[in-house]
Design a protein around this motif. Structure first.
Motif, PDB file in Angstrom:
ATOM      1  N   LYS A   1       0.822  -1.213   0.000  1.00 52.47           N
ATOM      2  CA  LYS A   1       0.000   0.000   0.000  1.00 52.47           C
ATOM      3  C   LYS A   1       0.856   1.263   0.000  1.00 52.47           C
ATOM      4  O   LYS A   1       1.997   1.241   0.412  1.00 52.47           O
ATOM      5  CB  LYS A   1      -0.892   0.016   1.249  1.00 52.47           C
ATOM      6  CG  LYS A   1      -1.931  -1.085   1.269  1.00 52.47           C
ATOM      7  CD  LYS A   1      -2.766  -1.006   2.511  1.00 52.47           C
ATOM      8  CE  LYS A   1      -3.689   0.184   2.413  1.00 52.47           C
ATOM      9  NZ  LYS A   1      -4.567   0.359   3.567  1.00 52.47           N
TER      10      LYS A   1
ATOM     11  N   HIS B   1       1.315   5.022   1.613  1.00 49.88           N
ATOM     12  CA  HIS B   1       0.964   5.663   2.880  1.00 49.88           C
ATOM     13  C   HIS B   1       1.367   7.125   2.843  1.00 49.88           C
ATOM     14  O   HIS B   1       2.374   7.482   2.226  1.00 49.88           O
ATOM     15  CB  HIS B   1       1.656   4.946   4.031  1.00 49.88           C
ATOM     16  CG  HIS B   1       1.355   3.487   4.065  1.00 49.88           C
ATOM     17  ND1 HIS B   1       0.159   2.992   4.490  1.00 49.88           N
ATOM     18  CD2 HIS B   1       2.085   2.412   3.674  1.00 49.88           C
ATOM     19  CE1 HIS B   1       0.159   1.680   4.385  1.00 49.88           C
ATOM     20  NE2 HIS B   1       1.318   1.296   3.883  1.00 49.88           N
TER      21      HIS B   1
ATOM     22  N   LYS C   1       3.771  11.643   0.669  1.00 50.36           N
ATOM     23  CA  LYS C   1       3.984  10.192   0.662  1.00 50.36           C
ATOM     24  C   LYS C   1       5.104   9.821   1.629  1.00 50.36           C
ATOM     25  O   LYS C   1       6.147  10.477   1.680  1.00 50.36           O
ATOM     26  CB  LYS C   1       4.329   9.723  -0.741  1.00 50.36           C
ATOM     27  CG  LYS C   1       4.400   8.225  -0.861  1.00 50.36           C
ATOM     28  CD  LYS C   1       4.660   7.777  -2.277  1.00 50.36           C
ATOM     29  CE  LYS C   1       4.818   6.278  -2.303  1.00 50.36           C
ATOM     30  NZ  LYS C   1       5.304   5.813  -3.582  1.00 50.36           N
TER      31      LYS C   1
ATOM     32  N   VAL D   1       0.584   4.758  11.679  1.00 45.92           N
ATOM     33  CA  VAL D   1       0.069   4.942  10.317  1.00 45.92           C
ATOM     34  C   VAL D   1      -1.260   4.212  10.145  1.00 45.92           C
ATOM     35  O   VAL D   1      -2.183   4.742   9.533  1.00 45.92           O
ATOM     36  CB  VAL D   1       1.116   4.483   9.270  1.00 45.92           C
ATOM     37  CG1 VAL D   1       0.529   4.496   7.868  1.00 45.92           C
ATOM     38  CG2 VAL D   1       2.358   5.347   9.353  1.00 45.92           C
ATOM     39  N   LYS D   2      -1.388   3.031  10.725  1.00 42.13           N
ATOM     40  CA  LYS D   2      -2.644   2.295  10.658  1.00 42.13           C
ATOM     41  C   LYS D   2      -3.775   3.077  11.320  1.00 42.13           C
ATOM     42  O   LYS D   2      -4.868   3.180  10.788  1.00 42.13           O
ATOM     43  CB  LYS D   2      -2.512   0.937  11.357  1.00 42.13           C
ATOM     44  CG  LYS D   2      -1.946  -0.142  10.503  1.00 42.13           C
ATOM     45  CD  LYS D   2      -1.976  -1.441  11.268  1.00 42.13           C
ATOM     46  CE  LYS D   2      -1.794  -2.595  10.356  1.00 42.13           C
ATOM     47  NZ  LYS D   2      -1.872  -3.887  11.055  1.00 42.13           N
TER      48      LYS D   2
END
Length: 88
Positions: free
Chosen positions: A19, A21, A29, A83-84
């Motif tokens: 993915k 991020h 990015k 980040v999640k």
């Protein structure tokens, strides 16, 4: 400082490498970086790390290698969990 062992921590490789991020702060990015930290198993900081290895435990100064994300604009590192949670 003498290093008594090394532990590479892997988590969520599909999430990390497949993915794209983006920075929760500026939206740029993020790049994937490898971060190293030496932790003494007898220190207070050791409670935040997993010293297990196979059937035993690491003792002494252990180098932990973790994958993190880095924003080149903000110059800040983010853990995979951060980040999640941000959803970016």
């Amino acid at each position: 400082m003498k290093i008594d062992g090394t532990k590479r921590e892997w988590s969520n490789p599909v999430f990390v490498y497949v993915k794209k991020h983006f920075c929760p702060k500026c939206g740029k990015k993020l790049s994937v970086v490898k971060c190293e930290k030496i932790v003494d198993s007898a220190s207070k900081e050791a409670k935040n790390y997993d010293f297990s290895c196979g059937n035993g435990f690491f003792v002494g100064n252990i180098k932990f290698i973790q994958t993190e994300f880095r924003c080149r604009k903000c110059k800040k590192n983010y853990s995979i969990e951060e980040v999640k949670k941000s959803g970016l």
